[in-house]
Design an enzyme around this catalytic site. Structure first.
Site, PDB file in Angstrom:
ATOM      1  N   ASP A  81       5.076  32.218  86.896  1.00  0.00           N
ATOM      2  CA  ASP A  81       3.815  32.702  86.327  1.00  0.00           C
ATOM      3  C   ASP A  81       3.556  34.110  86.847  1.00  0.00           C
ATOM      4  OD1 ASP A  81       3.328  30.338  85.033  1.00  0.00           O
ATOM      5  OD2 ASP A  81       1.920  29.569  86.533  1.00  0.00           O
ATOM      6  N   ASP A  98       6.645  25.794  90.430  1.00  0.00           N
ATOM      7  CA  ASP A  98       6.883  27.105  89.827  1.00  0.00           C
ATOM      8  C   ASP A  98       6.706  28.166  90.909  1.00  0.00           C
ATOM      9  OD1 ASP A  98       4.195  27.354  90.347  1.00  0.00           O
ATOM     10  OD2 ASP A  98       3.603  27.845  88.305  1.00  0.00           O
ATOM     11  N   ASP A 121       4.428  31.663  91.511  1.00  0.00           N
ATOM     12  CA  ASP A 121       3.330  32.445  90.949  1.00  0.00           C
ATOM     13  C   ASP A 121       3.271  33.826  91.603  1.00  0.00           C
ATOM     14  OD1 ASP A 121       1.843  30.028  89.584  1.00  0.00           O
ATOM     15  OD2 ASP A 121       2.228  29.400  91.646  1.00  0.00           O
TER      16      ASP A 121
END
Ligand code: CTP
Ligand code: MN
Ligand code: MN
Length: 532
Positions: A457, A367, A369
């Site tokens: 995120d 992902d 962040d």
């Protein structure tokens, strides 16, 4: 004399590589064992050794058989090195052009012992206790005497008194805490760390916390070593390696693989959990349930009419292929542009920092962040993420989101637990990232699909906590260990929000990560050295 050097790289280690290649196929493609691509460093490159001069000189008789010299070119220069090599050979010394494990004496000029050790370290070679590191004065005296003169303290660049007490000569004692070790992505011990990470993951699947921590700490300390372990002697003095761990290391050294790891990889439960947890939104509880129900494949699960899925799991299945294929740095940077654009549209003075694995220098991640903070008002702060989400929704970029409101309280003591989640407002998203034109030829792209789903995120924190949040969200095992260190070594409490000194009974403020390290009495470790 036994081999004076432990050559750590570039030597034929067929068994090692067999396992290594199996366990770590290619950084860029999702490995069957690591579909989330948590490990990112690719295969190691061989470093060229210092190549000696290839001089056309007649062979000389070797008079002193038990001495093998290597003359360091660094700071001496090629011409002088060639001259000294030729001279020594004429006098009956065996002088190697290249550094090999048969070398017993390294001769250097204008270099300190630590400089030579550092040079050896760069060559991925660790000086064993039998290796003599000598100043050129010894060689010159020996040339004059026509034989090797007795080595005394004035010749020795590194004087070691008790070899047996210093199993890692020339190196500082390795700390049990990752926050006192530098761990770059240059992992010389993949063969071992891959094995321990598989065992740790299996322990996690079995919810065996003790065993999980044991294997993770072993993997973590091995990642920090500047050399490859090739014999059990190399493990002496290394912390976090208990009997069980050492047994596995020994087996890998001898057989090139661990039977326990092999068994885990073939284990149906492990394989199923690995597969199920690769779906966004699926954790241990759901995996356990599906496994008990007899499911073994995602297709069967997806097409089952009786199962209920959460909103998160539905998104996980819908974008599965995109999400398991790792995020590249280029994609992460492109997401960074989207995030900054959106954030700055509402809060132009906000700071946006990419954290997580990419801040640690990883080339791929599961992902992207981001930490967002702003010196402005609390109300603006609170409204930012909802506004950003709304903007992306309007633009058709929002595939999934889960906004978690802040439960942060200003004077709450930091959590004692090393792995509790923080209380900041945050948002877990899946964004639609449109491909750049240069990417459009990619083979893994579905026919006609011009975008990729990316997990993102976002964390929003109050300005005065941003250094703590940044340290926390930069992550890896490093984070758990710095908190453990604060508790056990400093009587302090650290989490993603604050640092509290229990002796002084006060919060210690910090504007930067450097200040947090300083409060803890730790040398600063750069983000790219936190890949523990
Ligand atoms: N983190 C956290 N609270 C969460 C999720 C994550 O504090 N709810 C922290 C983790 O402890 C970690 C960091 O955020 O230190 C990044 O987490 P993650 O994205 O899961 O891992 P990365 O190190 O970025 O690795 P990857 O490349 O796989 O994303
Ligand atoms: Mn991440
Ligand atoms: Mn994350």
């Amino acid at each position: 004399m036994t081999s004076g050097l432990l050559v750590k790289e570039g030597q034929a280690l067929p068994l090692f590589w067999r396992y290594h290649l199996m366990a770590q196929p290619e950084a860029a493609s999702a490995s069957p064992m690591d579909p989330l691509c948590t490990a990112s460093s690719g295969p190691r490159k061989k470093r060229p050794r210092q190549v000696g001069a290839s001089m056309a000189s007649p062979p000389h008789d070797i008079k002193f058989q038990n001495l093998v010299l290597f003359i360091l070119e660094k700071k001496m220069g090629t011409t002088r090195r060639n001259f000294l090599m030729e001279l020594a050979r004429r006098k009956g010394f065996r002088v190697e052009n290249e550094l090999s494990d048969s070398v017993t004496h390294i001769v250097a000029e204008n270099n300190s012992g630590s400089e030579v050790l550092e040079w050896l370290q760069v060559q991925n070679i660790r000086a064993s206790s039998q290796l003599e590191l000598l100043d050129v004065s010894w060689l010159i005296e020996s040339m004059g005497a026509g034989k090797p003169v007795e080595i005394t303290g004035k010749h020795q660049l590194v004087v070691r008194t008790d070899y047996s007490a210093t199993p890692n000569p020339g190196f500082q004692k390795i700390s049990q805490y990752a926050c006192q070790r530098k761990t770059t992505l240059n992992n010389y011990n993949h063969i071992f760390t891959d094995a321990f990470e598989i065992l740790a993951e299996n322990s996690e699947f079995k919810e065996n916390e003790v065993s999980y921590v044991t294997f993770m700490r072993a993997a973590s300390v091995l990642k920090s070593l500047p050399f490859t372990i090739i014999s059990m002697r190399d493990t002496e003095g290394i912390p976090c390696l208990g009997d069980k761990v050492k047994c596995i290391i020994e087996e890998i050294i001898e057989d090139g693989e661990s039977s326990e790891v092999k068994a885990v990889l073939n284990d149906e439960r492990y394989q199923s959990f690995k597969l199920f947890t690769s779906v966004f939104g699926v954790g241990l509880k759901t995996s356990e349930k599906w496994f008990r129900m007899g499911f073994r494949s995602l297709n069967k699960i997806m097409s089952d009419k009786t199962l209920k899925f959460t909103k998160m799991q539905k998104a996980g299945f819908l974008y599965y292929e995109d999400l398991v294929s790792c995020v590249t740095r280029a994609e992460a940077e492109a997401v960074g542009v989207l995030v900054k654009e959106a954030v700055w549209a509402f809060l132009p003075d906000a700071f946006v920092t990419m954290t997580g694995g990419f801040r640690r220098g990883k080339k791929i991640g599961h992902d992207v962040d981001f930490l967002i903070t702003s010196p402005g008002s609390a109300e603006d702060e609170e409204q930012l993420l909802p506004k950003v989400i709304h903007l992306w929704e309007k633009k058709g970029l929002l595939l999934y989101y889960d906004l978690v409101e802040s439960t942060f309280e200003k004077f709450k003591l930091p959590s004692r637990q090393v792995d509790t989640l923080d209380h900041f407002q945050k948002c877990f998203l899946i964004l639609k990232l449109h491909h750049q034109r240069v990417d459009s030829g990619k083979s893994n792209q579905q026919e006609g699909k011009t975008w990729k789903a990316i997990r993102v995120d976002l964390v929003m924190c109050p300005y005065e906590n941003h250094a703590f949040a940044l340290l926390g969200w930069t992550g890896s095992r490093f984070e758990r260990d710095i908190r453990r260190y604060a508790t056990h070594e400093r009587k302090m409490m650290l989490d993603n929000h604050a640092l509290y000194d229990k002796t002084k009974r006060m919060f210690l403020k910090a504007e930067s990560e450097e200040e947090i390290f300083a409060h803890l009495g730790l040398d600063y470790i750069e983000p790219w050295e936190r890949n523990a």
